[in-house]
Design a protein around this motif. Sequence first.
Motif, PDB file in Angstrom:
ATOM      1  N   THR A   1     -27.156  15.194 -73.747  1.00 40.95           N
ATOM      2  CA  THR A   1     -27.027  15.609 -75.149  1.00 40.95           C
ATOM      3  C   THR A   1     -28.400  15.781 -75.780  1.00 40.95           C
ATOM      4  O   THR A   1     -28.604  16.678 -76.589  1.00 40.95           O
ATOM      5  CB  THR A   1     -26.172  14.622 -75.972  1.00 40.95           C
ATOM      6  N   LEU A   2     -29.362  14.939 -75.384  1.00 40.53           N
ATOM      7  CA  LEU A   2     -30.732  15.110 -75.887  1.00 40.53           C
ATOM      8  C   LEU A   2     -31.291  16.464 -75.453  1.00 40.53           C
ATOM      9  O   LEU A   2     -31.893  17.185 -76.253  1.00 40.53           O
ATOM     10  CB  LEU A   2     -31.635  13.987 -75.392  1.00 40.53           C
ATOM     11  N   GLN A   3     -31.079  16.828 -74.214  1.00 37.75           N
ATOM     12  CA  GLN A   3     -31.555  18.125 -73.728  1.00 37.75           C
ATOM     13  C   GLN A   3     -30.902  19.269 -74.496  1.00 37.75           C
ATOM     14  O   GLN A   3     -31.561  20.238 -74.869  1.00 37.75           O
ATOM     15  CB  GLN A   3     -31.269  18.275 -72.233  1.00 37.75           C
ATOM     16  N   LEU A   4     -29.603  19.152 -74.749  1.00 40.76           N
ATOM     17  CA  LEU A   4     -28.909  20.193 -75.517  1.00 40.76           C
ATOM     18  C   LEU A   4     -29.494  20.327 -76.921  1.00 40.76           C
ATOM     19  O   LEU A   4     -29.700  21.435 -77.420  1.00 40.76           O
ATOM     20  CB  LEU A   4     -27.410  19.887 -75.598  1.00 40.76           C
ATOM     21  N   VAL A   5     -29.767  19.194 -77.555  1.00 40.41           N
ATOM     22  CA  VAL A   5     -30.343  19.215 -78.905  1.00 40.41           C
ATOM     23  C   VAL A   5     -31.727  19.855 -78.877  1.00 40.41           C
ATOM     24  O   VAL A   5     -32.042  20.724 -79.696  1.00 40.41           O
ATOM     25  CB  VAL A   5     -30.417  17.782 -79.498  1.00 40.41           C
ATOM     26  N   LEU A   6     -32.546  19.450 -77.924  1.00 36.15           N
ATOM     27  CA  LEU A   6     -33.919  19.953 -77.862  1.00 36.15           C
ATOM     28  C   LEU A   6     -33.999  21.437 -77.525  1.00 36.15           C
ATOM     29  O   LEU A   6     -34.916  22.135 -77.958  1.00 36.15           O
ATOM     30  CB  LEU A   6     -34.729  19.148 -76.845  1.00 36.15           C
ATOM     31  N   GLU A   7     -33.022  21.929 -76.749  1.00 35.79           N
ATOM     32  CA  GLU A   7     -33.073  23.323 -76.324  1.00 35.79           C
ATOM     33  C   GLU A   7     -32.131  24.238 -77.111  1.00 35.79           C
ATOM     34  O   GLU A   7     -31.968  25.404 -76.757  1.00 35.79           O
ATOM     35  CB  GLU A   7     -32.761  23.412 -74.829  1.00 35.79           C
ATOM     36  N   ALA A   8     -31.533  23.709 -78.170  1.00 35.51           N
ATOM     37  CA  ALA A   8     -30.633  24.527 -78.988  1.00 35.51           C
ATOM     38  C   ALA A   8     -31.399  25.706 -79.586  1.00 35.51           C
ATOM     39  O   ALA A   8     -32.548  25.567 -80.009  1.00 35.51           O
ATOM     40  CB  ALA A   8     -30.021  23.682 -80.096  1.00 35.51           C
ATOM     41  N   GLU A   9     -30.748  26.845 -79.608  1.00 33.35           N
ATOM     42  CA  GLU A   9     -31.395  28.062 -80.110  1.00 33.35           C
ATOM     43  C   GLU A   9     -31.292  28.198 -81.628  1.00 33.35           C
ATOM     44  O   GLU A   9     -32.107  28.882 -82.236  1.00 33.35           O
ATOM     45  CB  GLU A   9     -30.786  29.281 -79.428  1.00 33.35           C
ATOM     46  N   THR A  10     -30.287  27.569 -82.221  1.00 34.40           N
ATOM     47  CA  THR A  10     -30.112  27.667 -83.671  1.00 34.40           C
ATOM     48  C   THR A  10     -29.917  26.275 -84.264  1.00 34.40           C
ATOM     49  O   THR A  10     -29.581  25.320 -83.556  1.00 34.40           O
ATOM     50  CB  THR A  10     -28.883  28.527 -84.043  1.00 34.40           C
ATOM     51  N   GLU A  11     -30.127  26.192 -85.568  1.00 31.58           N
ATOM     52  CA  GLU A  11     -29.897  24.922 -86.264  1.00 31.58           C
ATOM     53  C   GLU A  11     -28.425  24.522 -86.190  1.00 31.58           C
ATOM     54  O   GLU A  11     -28.102  23.338 -86.081  1.00 31.58           O
ATOM     55  CB  GLU A  11     -30.355  25.039 -87.720  1.00 31.58           C
ATOM     56  N   GLU A  12     -27.536  25.489 -86.234  1.00 29.05           N
ATOM     57  CA  GLU A  12     -26.102  25.210 -86.136  1.00 29.05           C
ATOM     58  C   GLU A  12     -25.755  24.591 -84.786  1.00 29.05           C
ATOM     59  O   GLU A  12     -25.000  23.616 -84.715  1.00 29.05           O
ATOM     60  CB  GLU A  12     -25.306  26.500 -86.346  1.00 29.05           C
ATOM     61  N   GLN A  13     -26.320  25.133 -83.713  1.00 28.17           N
ATOM     62  CA  GLN A  13     -26.090  24.559 -82.385  1.00 28.17           C
ATOM     63  C   GLN A  13     -26.663  23.149 -82.312  1.00 28.17           C
ATOM     64  O   GLN A  13     -26.016  22.232 -81.805  1.00 28.17           O
ATOM     65  CB  GLN A  13     -26.749  25.422 -81.300  1.00 28.17           C
ATOM     66  N   ARG A  14     -27.876  22.976 -82.817  1.00 31.99           N
ATOM     67  CA  ARG A  14     -28.527  21.668 -82.795  1.00 31.99           C
ATOM     68  C   ARG A  14     -27.675  20.641 -83.529  1.00 31.99           C
ATOM     69  O   ARG A  14     -27.436  19.534 -83.039  1.00 31.99           O
ATOM     70  CB  ARG A  14     -29.915  21.764 -83.436  1.00 31.99           C
ATOM     71  N   SER A  15     -27.166  21.009 -84.670  1.00 28.93           N
ATOM     72  CA  SER A  15     -26.325  20.110 -85.454  1.00 28.93           C
ATOM     73  C   SER A  15     -25.047  19.745 -84.693  1.00 28.93           C
ATOM     74  O   SER A  15     -24.624  18.587 -84.683  1.00 28.93           O
ATOM     75  CB  SER A  15     -25.977  20.767 -86.786  1.00 28.93           C
ATOM     76  N   PHE A  16     -24.460  20.731 -84.043  1.00 30.17           N
ATOM     77  CA  PHE A  16     -23.239  20.488 -83.275  1.00 30.17           C
ATOM     78  C   PHE A  16     -23.511  19.515 -82.128  1.00 30.17           C
ATOM     79  O   PHE A  16     -22.770  18.558 -81.921  1.00 30.17           O
ATOM     80  CB  PHE A  16     -22.673  21.799 -82.729  1.00 30.17           C
ATOM     81  N   TYR A  17     -24.590  19.752 -81.376  1.00 35.25           N
ATOM     82  CA  TYR A  17     -24.909  18.875 -80.244  1.00 35.25           C
ATOM     83  C   TYR A  17     -25.257  17.469 -80.700  1.00 35.25           C
ATOM     84  O   TYR A  17     -24.930  16.491 -80.021  1.00 35.25           O
ATOM     85  CB  TYR A  17     -26.047  19.462 -79.410  1.00 35.25           C
TER      86      TYR A  17
END
Length: 69
Positions: free
Chosen positions: A22-38
Amino acid sequence: MCDVKKYEKIYEDIQKLQPEDTLQLVLEAETEEQRSFYEMVGDFLLRTLVLGSFLLYKIWSGYDKISVV
């Protein structure tokens, strides 16, 4: 009507995530919306893990009443 099997597969995949995933998903999210979701998914999984551990501890400790605040 939604594809229930599709979402069951997503649910199964999410359950397998480890904290570092989940940390990797947050760090590599392309948008703020994706980051928030992860982040939300990671927080949910962490709370589930902590609550599950707490309940197991209470059960193994011989408590017959469990209160969660």
